[in-house]
Design an enzyme around this catalytic site. Structure first.
Site, PDB file in Angstrom:
ATOM      1  N   GLY A 154       1.099  -2.759   8.669  1.00  0.00           N
ATOM      2  CA  GLY A 154       2.286  -1.925   8.502  1.00  0.00           C
ATOM      3  C   GLY A 154       3.397  -2.363   9.420  1.00  0.00           C
ATOM      4  O   GLY A 154       4.129  -3.317   9.157  1.00  0.00           O
ATOM      5  N   ARG A 155       3.500  -1.650  10.554  1.00  0.00           N
ATOM      6  CA  ARG A 155       4.650  -1.814  11.441  1.00  0.00           C
ATOM      7  C   ARG A 155       4.949  -3.224  11.914  1.00  0.00           C
ATOM      8  O   ARG A 155       6.138  -3.558  12.041  1.00  0.00           O
ATOM      9  CB  ARG A 155       4.511  -0.832  12.624  1.00  0.00           C
ATOM     10  CG  ARG A 155       4.723   0.605  12.157  1.00  0.00           C
ATOM     11  CD  ARG A 155       4.153   1.602  13.128  1.00  0.00           C
ATOM     12  NE  ARG A 155       2.696   1.580  13.110  1.00  0.00           N
ATOM     13  CZ  ARG A 155       1.923   2.355  13.869  1.00  0.00           C
ATOM     14  NH1 ARG A 155       2.485   3.179  14.730  1.00  0.00           N
ATOM     15  NH2 ARG A 155       0.617   2.300  13.782  1.00  0.00           N
TER      16      ARG A 155
ATOM     17  N   LYS B  25       0.845  -1.191   0.000  1.00  0.00           N
ATOM     18  CA  LYS B  25       0.000   0.000   0.000  1.00  0.00           C
ATOM     19  C   LYS B  25       0.883   1.245   0.000  1.00  0.00           C
ATOM     20  O   LYS B  25       1.812   1.360   0.793  1.00  0.00           O
ATOM     21  CB  LYS B  25      -0.902   0.007   1.239  1.00  0.00           C
ATOM     22  CG  LYS B  25      -1.806   1.229   1.336  1.00  0.00           C
ATOM     23  CD  LYS B  25      -2.825   1.086   2.442  1.00  0.00           C
ATOM     24  CE  LYS B  25      -2.362   1.585   3.774  1.00  0.00           C
ATOM     25  NZ  LYS B  25      -2.243   3.043   3.886  1.00  0.00           N
TER      26      LYS B  25
ATOM     27  N   ASP C 173      -3.542   4.334  -1.824  1.00  0.00           N
ATOM     28  CA  ASP C 173      -4.480   4.771  -0.770  1.00  0.00           C
ATOM     29  C   ASP C 173      -4.492   6.295  -0.701  1.00  0.00           C
ATOM     30  O   ASP C 173      -3.913   6.894   0.197  1.00  0.00           O
ATOM     31  CB  ASP C 173      -4.003   4.143   0.548  1.00  0.00           C
ATOM     32  CG  ASP C 173      -4.867   4.504   1.734  1.00  0.00           C
ATOM     33  OD1 ASP C 173      -6.018   4.931   1.530  1.00  0.00           O
ATOM     34  OD2 ASP C 173      -4.382   4.350   2.878  1.00  0.00           O
ATOM     35  N   LEU C 174      -5.158   6.933  -1.683  1.00  0.00           N
ATOM     36  CA  LEU C 174      -5.184   8.400  -1.713  1.00  0.00           C
ATOM     37  C   LEU C 174      -6.545   8.963  -1.302  1.00  0.00           C
ATOM     38  O   LEU C 174      -6.708  10.176  -1.216  1.00  0.00           O
ATOM     39  CB  LEU C 174      -4.764   8.919  -3.095  1.00  0.00           C
ATOM     40  CG  LEU C 174      -3.312   8.576  -3.502  1.00  0.00           C
ATOM     41  CD1 LEU C 174      -2.974   9.205  -4.862  1.00  0.00           C
ATOM     42  CD2 LEU C 174      -2.297   9.025  -2.459  1.00  0.00           C
ATOM     43  N   LYS C 175      -7.517   8.114  -1.101  1.00  0.00           N
ATOM     44  CA  LYS C 175      -8.841   8.523  -0.578  1.00  0.00           C
ATOM     45  C   LYS C 175      -9.364   9.786  -1.273  1.00  0.00           C
ATOM     46  O   LYS C 175      -9.605  10.823  -0.627  1.00  0.00           O
ATOM     47  CB  LYS C 175      -8.763   8.768   0.938  1.00  0.00           C
ATOM     48  CG  LYS C 175      -8.283   7.572   1.742  1.00  0.00           C
ATOM     49  CD  LYS C 175      -8.376   7.845   3.236  1.00  0.00           C
ATOM     50  CE  LYS C 175      -7.895   6.699   4.098  1.00  0.00           C
ATOM     51  NZ  LYS C 175      -6.412   6.480   4.063  1.00  0.00           N
ATOM     52  N   PHE C 176      -9.597   9.676  -2.567  1.00  0.00           N
ATOM     53  CA  PHE C 176     -10.067  10.849  -3.324  1.00  0.00           C
ATOM     54  C   PHE C 176     -11.448  11.298  -2.846  1.00  0.00           C
ATOM     55  O   PHE C 176     -12.328  10.481  -2.552  1.00  0.00           O
ATOM     56  CB  PHE C 176     -10.133  10.525  -4.817  1.00  0.00           C
ATOM     57  CG  PHE C 176      -8.794  10.206  -5.439  1.00  0.00           C
ATOM     58  CD1 PHE C 176      -7.702  11.039  -5.278  1.00  0.00           C
ATOM     59  CD2 PHE C 176      -8.638   9.047  -6.195  1.00  0.00           C
ATOM     60  CE1 PHE C 176      -6.477  10.748  -5.859  1.00  0.00           C
ATOM     61  CE2 PHE C 176      -7.413   8.743  -6.787  1.00  0.00           C
ATOM     62  CZ  PHE C 176      -6.333   9.603  -6.615  1.00  0.00           C
TER      63      PHE C 176
ATOM     64  N   ASP D 174     -13.885  14.660  -4.060  1.00  0.00           N
ATOM     65  CA  ASP D 174     -13.994  15.917  -4.798  1.00  0.00           C
ATOM     66  C   ASP D 174     -15.257  15.822  -5.649  1.00  0.00           C
ATOM     67  O   ASP D 174     -16.041  14.885  -5.491  1.00  0.00           O
ATOM     68  CB  ASP D 174     -12.725  16.104  -5.665  1.00  0.00           C
ATOM     69  CG  ASP D 174     -12.364  17.576  -5.865  1.00  0.00           C
ATOM     70  OD1 ASP D 174     -13.269  18.355  -6.246  1.00  0.00           O
ATOM     71  OD2 ASP D 174     -11.198  17.940  -5.663  1.00  0.00           O
TER      72      ASP D 174
ATOM     73  N   THR E  89     -11.637   5.925  11.122  1.00  0.00           N
ATOM     74  CA  THR E  89     -11.696   5.364  12.488  1.00  0.00           C
ATOM     75  C   THR E  89     -11.262   6.398  13.527  1.00  0.00           C
ATOM     76  O   THR E  89     -11.464   6.200  14.716  1.00  0.00           O
ATOM     77  CB  THR E  89     -10.830   4.105  12.616  1.00  0.00           C
ATOM     78  OG1 THR E  89      -9.576   4.356  12.014  1.00  0.00           O
ATOM     79  CG2 THR E  89     -11.488   2.918  11.957  1.00  0.00           C
TER      80      THR E  89
ATOM     81  N   PRO F  64     -17.620  14.910  -8.824  1.00  0.00           N
ATOM     82  CA  PRO F  64     -17.558  13.643  -9.576  1.00  0.00           C
ATOM     83  C   PRO F  64     -16.547  13.632 -10.717  1.00  0.00           C
ATOM     84  O   PRO F  64     -15.764  12.673 -10.842  1.00  0.00           O
ATOM     85  CB  PRO F  64     -19.003  13.497 -10.099  1.00  0.00           C
ATOM     86  CG  PRO F  64     -19.837  14.164  -9.043  1.00  0.00           C
ATOM     87  CD  PRO F  64     -19.015  15.345  -8.589  1.00  0.00           C
ATOM     88  N   ASN F  65     -16.516  14.672 -11.526  1.00  0.00           N
ATOM     89  CA  ASN F  65     -15.633  14.657 -12.696  1.00  0.00           C
ATOM     90  C   ASN F  65     -14.158  14.605 -12.287  1.00  0.00           C
ATOM     91  O   ASN F  65     -13.347  13.911 -12.914  1.00  0.00           O
ATOM     92  CB  ASN F  65     -15.921  15.897 -13.546  1.00  0.00           C
ATOM     93  CG  ASN F  65     -15.196  15.856 -14.864  1.00  0.00           C
ATOM     94  OD1 ASN F  65     -15.333  14.889 -15.621  1.00  0.00           O
ATOM     95  ND2 ASN F  65     -14.397  16.886 -15.137  1.00  0.00           N
ATOM     96  N   THR F  66     -13.830  15.333 -11.233  1.00  0.00           N
ATOM     97  CA  THR F  66     -12.442  15.375 -10.769  1.00  0.00           C
ATOM     98  C   THR F  66     -12.012  14.022 -10.200  1.00  0.00           C
ATOM     99  O   THR F  66     -10.909  13.535 -10.490  1.00  0.00           O
ATOM    100  CB  THR F  66     -12.292  16.484  -9.700  1.00  0.00           C
ATOM    101  OG1 THR F  66     -12.644  17.726 -10.313  1.00  0.00           O
ATOM    102  CG2 THR F  66     -10.881  16.566  -9.160  1.00  0.00           C
TER     103      THR F  66
ATOM    104  N   GLN G 169      -2.241   1.906  17.617  1.00  0.00           N
ATOM    105  CA  GLN G 169      -3.526   1.392  17.152  1.00  0.00           C
ATOM    106  C   GLN G 169      -4.372   0.959  18.350  1.00  0.00           C
ATOM    107  O   GLN G 169      -3.876   0.333  19.273  1.00  0.00           O
ATOM    108  CB  GLN G 169      -3.318   0.173  16.230  1.00  0.00           C
ATOM    109  CG  GLN G 169      -2.729   0.522  14.879  1.00  0.00           C
ATOM    110  CD  GLN G 169      -3.758   1.081  13.901  1.00  0.00           C
ATOM    111  OE1 GLN G 169      -4.847   1.499  14.286  1.00  0.00           O
ATOM    112  NE2 GLN G 169      -3.397   1.110  12.640  1.00  0.00           N
TER     113      GLN G 169
HETATM  114  O1  C5P Z   1       1.558   0.192  11.030  1.00  0.00           O
HETATM  115  P1  C5P Z   1       0.105  -0.144  10.979  1.00  0.00           P
HETATM  116  O2  C5P Z   1      -0.172  -1.628  10.839  1.00  0.00           O
HETATM  117  O3  C5P Z   1      -0.678   0.480  12.110  1.00  0.00           O
HETATM  118  O4  C5P Z   1      -0.378   0.532   9.630  1.00  0.00           O
HETATM  119  C1  C5P Z   1      -1.719   0.535   9.253  1.00  0.00           C
HETATM  120  C2  C5P Z   1      -1.912   1.249   7.958  1.00  0.00           C
HETATM  121  O5  C5P Z   1      -3.314   1.352   7.726  1.00  0.00           O
HETATM  122  C3  C5P Z   1      -1.379   2.673   7.916  1.00  0.00           C
HETATM  123  O6  C5P Z   1      -1.007   2.936   6.564  1.00  0.00           O
HETATM  124  C4  C5P Z   1      -2.569   3.498   8.318  1.00  0.00           C
HETATM  125  O7  C5P Z   1      -2.534   4.804   7.792  1.00  0.00           O
HETATM  126  C5  C5P Z   1      -3.702   2.709   7.677  1.00  0.00           C
HETATM  127  N1  C5P Z   1      -5.005   2.919   8.291  1.00  0.00           N
HETATM  128  C6  C5P Z   1      -5.257   2.685   9.630  1.00  0.00           C
HETATM  129  N2  C5P Z   1      -6.488   2.879  10.150  1.00  0.00           N
HETATM  130  C7  C5P Z   1      -7.479   3.305   9.365  1.00  0.00           C
HETATM  131  C8  C5P Z   1      -7.259   3.545   8.020  1.00  0.00           C
HETATM  132  C9  C5P Z   1      -5.989   3.343   7.506  1.00  0.00           C
HETATM  133  O8  C5P Z   1      -4.356   2.271  10.351  1.00  0.00           O
HETATM  134  N3  C5P Z   1      -8.670   3.457   9.871  1.00  0.00           N
END
Ligand code: C5P
Length: 233
Positions: A211-212, A35, A62-65, A67, A121, A69-71, A191
């Site tokens: 991620g981590r 991602k 993961d840019l979460k657009f 705006d 979240t 509709p056309n954009t 988290q």
């Molecule tokens: O490192 P970690 O496992 O917490 O990374 C989770 C990924 O998911 C990150 O890129 C974070 O921005 C993304 N994310 C999140 N919670 C959300 C939406 C996206 O942790 N509600």
């Protein structure tokens, strides 16, 4: 490179291309997707997508657009033209915005998965009240997930806690992409309300964003292998 048969998506949350690729080079595209989020993309541009694709990775952009509709349709089309596997928009942009994005992909027969973010979240009931939504977060998530499905989205980003309700509401094949995953052996960091990979899949998540627990492990592929074992793959 065959499509990886895996629910695992590793979040490359790095500030620049070099650091992201250093991590990507420690991962195997046969075992995970990756991602790319706003910071990395804003700094590195589409170059990061080319570099990851050249290494055989499928990419969730993961840019979460959000705006008009056309954009948004144009932005989603641009992402798909870069060959990304998945891209997302904010369901709060409404039905016409989501339909425009879907139609643009259909018109060009672009196979990119298109999913929506329902309620971030980070938003609690009080935050929703401040933007005029007098409802609890789960009800708003359900409302926006149902709207996303009616508007042609392939799925939503959701917490594992929401996945069971969304499976009942939207069915098994509607994608449920879930962050906040912590393998049983890992620490919780910032988290909250985390679930293990196995529990998240049992709850109805179809894809897990991690991620981590992988990227900060001393051996990322070993951490990934432990997760695969935990989910029986
Ligand atoms: O490192 P970690 O496992 O917490 O990374 C989770 C990924 O998911 C990150 O890129 C974070 O921005 C993304 N994310 C999140 N919670 C959300 C939406 C996206 O942790 N509600």
């Amino acid at each position: 490179m065959p499509r990886p048969d895996t629910p695992l998506i590793i979040a490359l949350d790095y500030p620049d291309l070099d650091q992201a690729l250093t991590m990507a080079d420690r991962l195997d595209p046969a075992h995970c997707r990756v991602k790319v989020g706003k910071e990395l993309f804003t700094r590195s541009g589409p170059q990061i997508l080319e570099a990851l694709h050249a290494r055989g990775f499928e990419v969730f952009l993961d840019l979460k657009f959000h705006d008009i509709p056309n954009t948004v349709a144009g932005a989603v089309e641009a992402a798909a033209d870069h060959g990304v596997w998945m891209v997302n928009v904010h369901a709060g942009g409404g039905r016409r915005m989501m339909e425009a994005a879907r139609e643009r992909l259909e018109k060009r027969r672009l196979p990119t998965h298109l999913i929506a973010v329902t309620v971030l979240t980070s938003m609690a009931r009080e935050d929703l009240a401040e933007i005029g939504v007098d409802d609890d977060p789960l009800s708003q998530v359900e409302r926006l997930a149902a709207l996303s499905q009616r508007s042609g989205m392939d799925g939503v980003v959701c917490s594992a806690q929401e996945a069971t309700a969304l499976r009942a509401l939207c069915g098994d094949t509607f994608l449920k992409v879930t962050p906040g995953i912590r393998p049983s052996a890992s620490k919780g960091d910032d988290q909250r309300r985390t679930l293990t990979p196995a529990r998240a899949l049992a709850a109805g998540s179809t894809h897990l964003v991690i991620g981590r627990p992988v990227t900060q492990a001393s051996n990322p592929m070993a951490a990934l292998a432990d997760i695969e074992q935990e989910i029986g793959r």
